[in-house]
Scaffold this motif. Structure first.
Motif, mmCIF file in Angstrom:
data_model
loop_
_atom_site.group_PDB
_atom_site.id
_atom_site.type_symbol
_atom_site.label_atom_id
_atom_site.label_comp_id
_atom_site.label_asym_id
_atom_site.label_seq_id
_atom_site.Cartn_x
_atom_site.Cartn_y
_atom_site.Cartn_z
ATOM 1 N N VAL A 128 0.973 -1.148 0.110
ATOM 2 C CA VAL A 128 0.103 -0.006 0.076
ATOM 3 C C VAL A 128 1.063 1.125 0.195
ATOM 4 N N VAL A 129 1.797 1.184 0.813
ATOM 5 C CA VAL A 129 2.908 2.389 0.880
ATOM 6 C C VAL A 129 3.575 2.726 -0.318
ATOM 7 N N ALA A 130 3.961 1.429 -0.958
ATOM 8 C CA ALA A 130 4.829 1.788 -2.286
ATOM 9 C C ALA A 130 3.801 2.121 -3.541
ATOM 10 N N ALA A 131 2.391 1.592 -3.224
ATOM 11 C CA ALA A 131 1.490 1.996 -4.340
ATOM 12 C C ALA A 131 1.005 3.591 -4.165
ATOM 13 N N GLU A 132 0.800 4.043 -3.030
ATOM 14 C CA GLU A 132 0.546 5.443 -2.632
ATOM 15 C C GLU A 132 1.787 6.172 -3.102
ATOM 16 N N GLN A 133 3.087 5.764 -2.834
ATOM 17 C CA GLN A 133 4.205 6.733 -3.306
ATOM 18 C C GLN A 133 4.684 6.676 -4.729
ATOM 19 N N LEU A 134 4.185 5.523 -5.570
ATOM 20 C CA LEU A 134 4.223 5.614 -6.860
ATOM 21 C C LEU A 134 3.267 6.442 -7.422
ATOM 22 N N TYR A 135 1.863 6.331 -7.111
ATOM 23 C CA TYR A 135 0.934 7.396 -7.460
ATOM 24 C C TYR A 135 1.507 8.887 -7.177
ATOM 25 N N ARG A 136 1.680 9.174 -5.920
ATOM 26 C CA ARG A 136 2.267 10.340 -5.504
ATOM 27 C C ARG A 136 3.541 11.064 -6.319
ATOM 28 N N ALA A 137 4.443 10.003 -6.695
ATOM 29 C CA ALA A 137 5.527 10.480 -7.956
ATOM 30 C C ALA A 137 4.934 10.828 -8.928
ATOM 31 N N LEU A 138 4.012 10.080 -9.271
ATOM 32 C CA LEU A 138 3.614 10.420 -10.869
ATOM 33 C C LEU A 138 2.835 11.702 -10.910
ATOM 34 N N THR A 139 1.905 12.149 -9.828
ATOM 35 C CA THR A 139 1.247 13.141 -9.470
ATOM 36 C C THR A 139 2.368 14.481 -9.778
ATOM 37 N N ILE A 140 3.472 14.155 -8.720
ATOM 38 C CA ILE A 140 4.165 15.318 -8.826
ATOM 39 C C ILE A 140 4.934 15.520 -10.242
ATOM 40 N N ARG A 141 5.358 14.536 -10.925
ATOM 41 C CA ARG A 141 5.809 14.745 -12.247
ATOM 42 C C ARG A 141 4.677 15.556 -13.067
ATOM 43 N N ALA A 142 3.463 15.168 -12.966
ATOM 44 C CA ALA A 142 2.488 15.751 -13.783
ATOM 45 C C ALA A 142 1.916 17.287 -13.356
ATOM 46 N N GLY A 143 2.513 17.542 -12.130
ATOM 47 C CA GLY A 143 2.298 19.025 -11.813
ATOM 48 C C GLY A 143 0.867 18.901 -11.203
ATOM 49 N N HIS A 144 0.139 17.675 -10.726
ATOM 50 C CA HIS A 144 -0.933 17.590 -10.042
ATOM 51 C C HIS A 144 -0.898 18.059 -8.698
#
Length: 150
Positions: A128-144
């Protein structure tokens, strides 16, 4: 780039228990930014075999979650993903290890060892932690605004 979140779980390879909805939710969210999936393996050897089979024009980039790995902030993980996107990596695999830790062979094959800190987490919670951090990293990259500097 395809992203595969995986876990080694010898006792319950297909069971994610009450954590399954959270893993699935973050994988679904991540899929808005990159093709993302989750897969559990019974044995470390199965994951290593999968790596061999899934090599295409580039070999999969392997991140292993390990307490001895480098602790990354969310922006640092986003930068790491960005480097892999820019390098043309076709597949990135972020794996949660077996209960007794990664073998020397897996550590040697890894491109990077990543730690969630010095704590020990159950596989399902680490996923769960890894899944959330991957999502967070992708949103950071997207400027979300999901991350918003927190």
């Amino acid at each position: 780039m395809k992203i595969l979140l995986s876990a080694i779980s010898a006792s319950r390879p297909n069971a994610r228990g009450s954590f399954a909805p959270l893993i699935e939710e973050y994988v679904k969210r991540s899929a808005r930014y990159a093709q993302t999936s989750y897969r559990s393996f019974s044995l470390e050897a199965d994951l290593l075999g999968f790596l061999q089979e899934s090599a295409t024009r580039t070999r999969p980039h392997l991140l292993l979650a390990d307490s001895q790995g480098q602790q990354l902030s969310s922006p640092e993980l986003a930068a790491l993903l960005g480097q892999q996107f820019d390098a043309g990596t076709q597949t990135l695999i972020f794996a949660i290890g077996p209960a007794d830790g990664w073998s020397a062979a897996a550590r040697k094959r890894a491109d990077k060892l990543v730690a969630f800190g010095r704590i020990t987490l159950p596989h399902e919670l680490a996923a769960v932690v890894a899944a959330e951090q991957l999502y967070r990293a992708l949103t950071i990259r997207a400027g979300h605004p999901y991350h918003s500097g927190h």
